[in-house]
Each structure stands twice: as C-alpha cells, then as structure tokens.
Design an enzyme around this catalytic site. Sequence first.
Site, PDB file in Angstrom:
ATOM      1  CG  HIS A  22      43.314  38.675-102.725  1.00  0.00           C
ATOM      2  ND1 HIS A  22      44.043  39.825-102.903  1.00  0.00           N
ATOM      3  CD2 HIS A  22      43.652  38.234-101.496  1.00  0.00           C
ATOM      4  CE1 HIS A  22      44.793  40.053-101.847  1.00  0.00           C
ATOM      5  NE2 HIS A  22      44.576  39.117-100.967  1.00  0.00           N
ATOM      6  CG  ASP A  65      43.489  42.180-105.343  1.00  0.00           C
ATOM      7  OD1 ASP A  65      42.314  41.919-105.044  1.00  0.00           O
ATOM      8  OD2 ASP A  65      44.456  41.462-105.026  1.00  0.00           O
ATOM      9  CB  SER A  71      45.016  41.240 -98.387  1.00  0.00           C
ATOM     10  OG  SER A  71      46.017  40.767 -99.210  1.00  0.00           O
TER      11      SER A  71
HETATM   12  N1  ARG Z   1      49.732  37.509-103.042  1.00  0.00           N
HETATM   13  C1  ARG Z   1      48.636  38.237-102.501  1.00  0.00           C
HETATM   14  C2  ARG Z   1      48.333  37.718-101.099  1.00  0.00           C
HETATM   15  O1  ARG Z   1      49.154  37.081-100.512  1.00  0.00           O
HETATM   16  C3  ARG Z   1      47.464  38.187-103.410  1.00  0.00           C
HETATM   17  C4  ARG Z   1      46.821  36.866-103.464  1.00  0.00           C
HETATM   18  C5  ARG Z   1      45.724  36.771-104.458  1.00  0.00           C
HETATM   19  N2  ARG Z   1      45.603  35.407-104.812  1.00  0.00           N
HETATM   20  C6  ARG Z   1      46.128  34.869-105.913  1.00  0.00           C
HETATM   21  N3  ARG Z   1      46.329  33.593-105.945  1.00  0.00           N
HETATM   22  N4  ARG Z   1      46.431  35.594-106.938  1.00  0.00           N
HETATM   23  O2  ARG Z   1      47.307  37.380-100.653  1.00  0.00           O
HETATM   24  N1  GLU Z   2      48.001  39.331-100.450  1.00  0.00           N
HETATM   25  C1  GLU Z   2      48.303  39.276 -99.060  1.00  0.00           C
HETATM   26  C2  GLU Z   2      47.045  39.067 -98.201  1.00  0.00           C
HETATM   27  O1  GLU Z   2      46.110  38.452 -98.633  1.00  0.00           O
HETATM   28  C3  GLU Z   2      49.041  40.497 -98.680  1.00  0.00           C
HETATM   29  C4  GLU Z   2      50.343  40.446 -99.294  1.00  0.00           C
HETATM   30  C5  GLU Z   2      51.380  39.999 -98.325  1.00  0.00           C
HETATM   31  O2  GLU Z   2      51.432  38.840 -97.939  1.00  0.00           O
HETATM   32  O3  GLU Z   2      52.161  40.897 -97.988  1.00  0.00           O
HETATM   33  O4  GLU Z   2      46.985  39.429 -97.069  1.00  0.00           O
END
Ligand code: ARG
Ligand code: GLU
Length: 716
Positions: A86, A221, A651
């Site tokens: 991502h 990912d 991330s």
């Molecule tokens: N939740 C993770 C983060 O905050 C992964 C995001 C990937 N994006 C998504 N929409 N699935 O970035």
């Molecule tokens: N997916 C998140 C990012 O893009 C990390 C997950 C979180 O927020 O802890 O940095």
Amino acid sequence: MNMKRNLLFAFVLLFFLSAQAKEGMWVPTLLDKYNMDEMQQMGFKLTAEDIYSINQNSMKDAVVIFGKGCTGELISNEGLLLTNHHCGLSVIQSHSSIEHDYLTDGFWAMSKEEELPNPDLTAKFLQEMIDVTDSVMLGTDDLKGEKLLDKIQDNIFSIQIAASDSGKLEAVVKPLFHGNQYFLYTYKVYRDVRLVGAPPSAIGKFGGDTDNWMWPRHTGDFSIFRVYADKNNEPAGYSEDNVPYQPKKFFPISIGGIKPDDFIMIMGYPGSTDQYLPSHGVDLIVNQSNPDKVKIRTKKLEVLEKHMNADPEVRIKYASKYARTSNSWKRWQGEIKGLKRMNAIERKQDFEEKFKVWYSSNDSLQQRYGNVLSNFEKFYMDLYAFNRAYNYYEEAIFGGTDIFKLAAMFPRRTKAWGKLGESHRTYFSEALLESISDHFEDYDLETDEEVFVELLRLFHNDLSRSFLPEGFIETMQKFDNEKLRTRIYRKSVLANEEKLSEMVRKLNMKNLKKIHKDPVFKLYNELRGHYMRNVDVVYHGVKGELEKVQQLYMEGIQSMMEDEKLYPDANFTLRVAYGKVEGYKPRDAVSYKHFTTLKGIMKKDDPTVYDYNVPQKLRDLYKEKDYGTYQEEDYMPVAFIASVHTTGGNSGSPAINADGELVGLNFDRCWEGTMSDIMFDPDQCRNIMLDVRYVLFIIDKFAGAGYLIDEMQLVD
Ligand code: ARG
Ligand code: GLU
C-alpha cells in the site's frame, strides 16, 4: 514523599505506565536512558549503539522514509528496499494500464534492466538527530506572543540552513512534547528509487478494505524497490549511469520464525499521535469530528464503489484514491468504539483532577498551571461549531471533489496576475498544465460529478446557515441534483481536459477571466471566500490558543511526572517501539492467536468476490505444499501480531527480533486497538506484521524472482 504524592504517583503510574513495556514510541538517542534495561529484560540481545549510532553503522542507517509518508528498510548490499504494497500503490498504479495492469497481475523485474524508475519517489536516510532546544530558544527570554513565535521561527530557519551543508542535506527542526523541546534531523535524500517487484493486488491487497484494520489478517502487503546512487554512492536524479546504492547497514533476514512472547521491535516513522489530549479534546473527536467525517466519507465511498465496480478503467484510476479515503474512514470508526470502551473521557477527567491536586499543592505551580484546565474548557467550547464547519469544508469541498481541487489551482486575483512578468506567467502556466494532466490521468467525469452533487447536498443540509454563502443556499434550493449536474458540472471547462489545457497554454487575462466566470470555479470561489471569512480565521485562531495551552499542559505533566519516563507524541521522526509477540482477547469468550496461515487464505478464497479472489498459482502452491524452506512445521505462515505501539507512517517498518534480524514487515493495527493514537490499551492494542517468510515465499515460489533472495542475507 508525603502520602498525597505517593498516591498521586501510584495513579500516574497506572494511567500512563500500565502499558509498561508496550506503550510508547521512543526517541532513538534516549534509549539508553529510558528503555534499554527493560528491552534487554524482555529479551533484546543488542545495545542502544546497535540501534542508533553516529560513530558506527547501526540500524538507523537501514531504515528510511519511503516516499511521502511511509517507512522502508534496506535488505541487501545492493540497495534492495522492502516496504508495504500500500506504500508502493500509487507507484504501481502509475505504471499500470489496461494492457499492463500491474495492480491486478503484479510486476516483477527479472533483471536490474527491467526495474521501473519513478521521478517523484525518494528514500531519505537519517544522518543525525540532535536536541537543539537551547539554540531554538536563544534570545527568546523576554519575548511574548507574535514576537516570540517569530524569533523561534528565525532561529529554526538559521539552524536548518546551517545544518543543510549547502543544500546537500535536508535539514528539519521539529518540536517534541508540544514545543517544549526541539530536535534537528538531517537526511540524505536518494532520488532514484526503482520498482523491483510487487505481488498482484489479490495478494498484496488481499482482503482489501473489508479486512483493513482487522485481525485475523491475510494481506501480503509488501513491495520491493531498489535505491540507486551515483558512482560515489551519493544521491543523484535518475540516470542510466547510476548504480545500486550500497547501504552502510542492511537487515539480515531470519527464517527462524517467531513464537509467543518473543521480543519485537518496530523502528520507523510514526506520523502523529495525541496522547496528551485533555478530556475536552477526546470528547470532540468521539462526539463530533469522527462522526462527521465518517458520515461524509461514507457517501463518497458509496459513489466511488459503484463506479469502480461498473468499469475496470475507473477501478484502476481510483484504486489509490479509494484506499486513501477508506483507510481513515474506517480507523475513525474504530477509534470512536475504542475510546468509548476505554472510558477515555472519564479517564482523562480523572487525570485532570490529579493534575489539579498537584498544581494546587504549591503557589508557584498554581500560578503557572492554574488556568490550564479552564482555558481548555473555554477554548474547546469556542471551537465546537467552527470545528464542525472546518471538517465539512475540508471533507466535502476542499478535499472531497476532484474538480474543486483543480479549481483551487487557478489564480483568483486577476490584478495580481496582470502584474506578473511574462516569464513568471509562462512558468506558472507550464506548472499548471502538468497538474492538469496529472489530475485527468486519475479522473473519471461521471464518478466525480456524482461525488460533487452528493457531497454538496450533504454539506448544504448539515451545516448551519451562517457557515454557508447566501448565493450557494439559493442555488441548492433552486437546483435539484440533476440540475446541479447539467447546469454546473457539465457546463464547466474544468471538466474538459482538452479545452482547459488549450486555455491554460495561453493563460492570458482574457482566458483567466473566462475561467473566473466558469460555473464550478465561481461556486468554488464563493464557498472558499465564505470559508476564509467565516470559518478559517476563528478556527485557526482558537486552534492556536489551544496549542499554547497544550504546550503549558505538557510542560506541567512533564514536571509532575519528572521521575517517570514519558515519550513525545509521534511527529514523523524516527522512533523505536517494542513489545512482544502475543494474541489477544477481543471480547468475551473470543481469543485470537498470534499468527495466520496460507490455509486461512484458502478458507477465504472466493472467486466471485474481488477482495478474496486468490490467484490460481497460489492455490496450486498450497495444494502441492510447495513452500521451499520458508514453512513452519507443515504450514505456511502469513501474518502475526505483537503488542507494539505503532501508528500511520509505521507502514513498511521493519519488525526486528531480539538478535536484530528482520522477522516481519509492519503494515497495520487491529480493530480493537485503533484508538491507540489517543489512548493505548495494552490488552487490546496489537500491531500487524507480515511474516517475512511469506514475503520470501511469494518472491521465490510465486513470482519466480529467486535471484532477489540470493542478494539477501538469510539466517536461521
Ligand atoms: N490500515 C493500514 C494503514 O493505515 C493499511 C492501509 C492500506 N489501505 C487500505 N485502504 N486498505 O495504512
Ligand atoms: N497502515 C498504516 C500506515 O500506512 C500503519 C498502520 C497504523 O496506522 O498503525 O502507516
């Protein structure tokens, strides 16, 4: 220590440190002082110097800022860099088309020649971080208000200039502890970073937005890049003559796996947290900001989804936009739930009570901190209505509709424009042309116009009249949705790439005036003007006052808890967080294990659902149990969780074991723990990592890019 103080400390300990080992994003240069004993007790076998050093190569030399908001780490002597899928998404998307759909099919360079360059992508290597508080505060003793802020800005500016080594380094001074401390960070910025490999979305985004922010998780990912340098190993823009960068340090990769209670360290760039927010601030988030923003984005996502499902071209164009919109949308909902479950507002109020007891015990403390809480109360009350207006403008107008973002790029004052010299105008037109072309590349007219209509309607219905311009109210009453579309959106030159570019190529006064008469531009300008006069000034004014109170509150907390260790809120600077591999119990009678497997992917497999359609090749590998040397017993591990405090920006961060080896790749948090930016719950907060053995398995067995593994240093 008297009785009261004892009690107070017992409470404070409970409040901030119940999380002990796990809560906190720590400053790498202060590990010896605050954390190393505990880390070693938890199993860490190395030293603070191994993590951050300016005298020897250390882990900090292998952890980078990847792109604008992610972390990445070096995993070979030839500049190989690992980060999340991502994090690479917009890059992968930019190389994708219907013919070469790398989003759907994945991409693998089978030799260095096949790697794909990316003009705007950078990898930033931290050179040094230094506490510069004294230099920032130099000569500020007798200053107040604007004068004080100006002096601080001046000092920061001089420090940055001096540290930039005539522009060779990027130098940034950032406040810690809400302006009670300042650190200087210098970075070497590598500008030739090429795409090496990415799995298909059916692996890299498996589970999609449905599984996002959730455990158990099966998303592969990750994506792989390579950093290039000039012949002297120094940064250079893309050139065929560049060579793979040789890092001072890269991570060895452990294929030994993980087990419960193992020490795990996450090193990376957490973006922002609000751990020291007062109860009033938490209240605002839970009861206003998050619900409002969620409501607006729910509408927007509905529209995007409809169009993406109907047309594969729209699906590619909007992949990144959708993911971005959906990601915070979902987190905000989890945050509300978590904060409520934790009784966060009451807990903050209790803490504020203790704070009061503390400063009331002494006249000079009373003098300094006596107004903090009442000021919070007052300013948060002032903020209330304006905060709602601000969020609606941000979410529905400025950041909601693409066509408004485009409108925002045009000069609004014809007079000022008229005074610009010829060369400035040409320069401006050329830059604008480029932005226009970028805009239309990821744009679909029918999708955006529906977003436009729906969000305007919501905005008009929900916001109190004083925040809306009169003319706008009239239009919204006069026009139904169909008319908004045909009389405004479809009439706009901003929806027509050819015509618009033609006008901008000759952006003379006549054309600019034409644009100013454009129905979408006019609407945008009207809304923006009203916002600037009726929202912006008050909103940012009150925010500014709140920041000052927050700084004083923070100072008070630090002094009240001077015997305790506190960590500064995240601010997208390098931090170290640590905890243990462990599962958790999300609710009564339910218990989650600490890891997931390929078998779990097969259980979710459903060719009829986009997010769960497993690639045939992966099914075959599973059937044949063709796992190479990457399996655990008889199964293939996929992801695992630990009790490490992380946030957005983390991330792509390396998950490092007790021996300093890479065992995983951080990519998310679990649903029950999404409130950890504001309050950490050691029981429920888990970070989610990809097991590095799954990464290796996909590279080697699925993609057939085993030559990359030869570059890495695997240890068992
Ligand atoms: N939740 C993770 C983060 O905050 C992964 C995001 C990937 N994006 C998504 N929409 N699935 O970035
Ligand atoms: N997916 C998140 C990012 O893009 C990390 C997950 C979180 O927020 O802890 O940095």
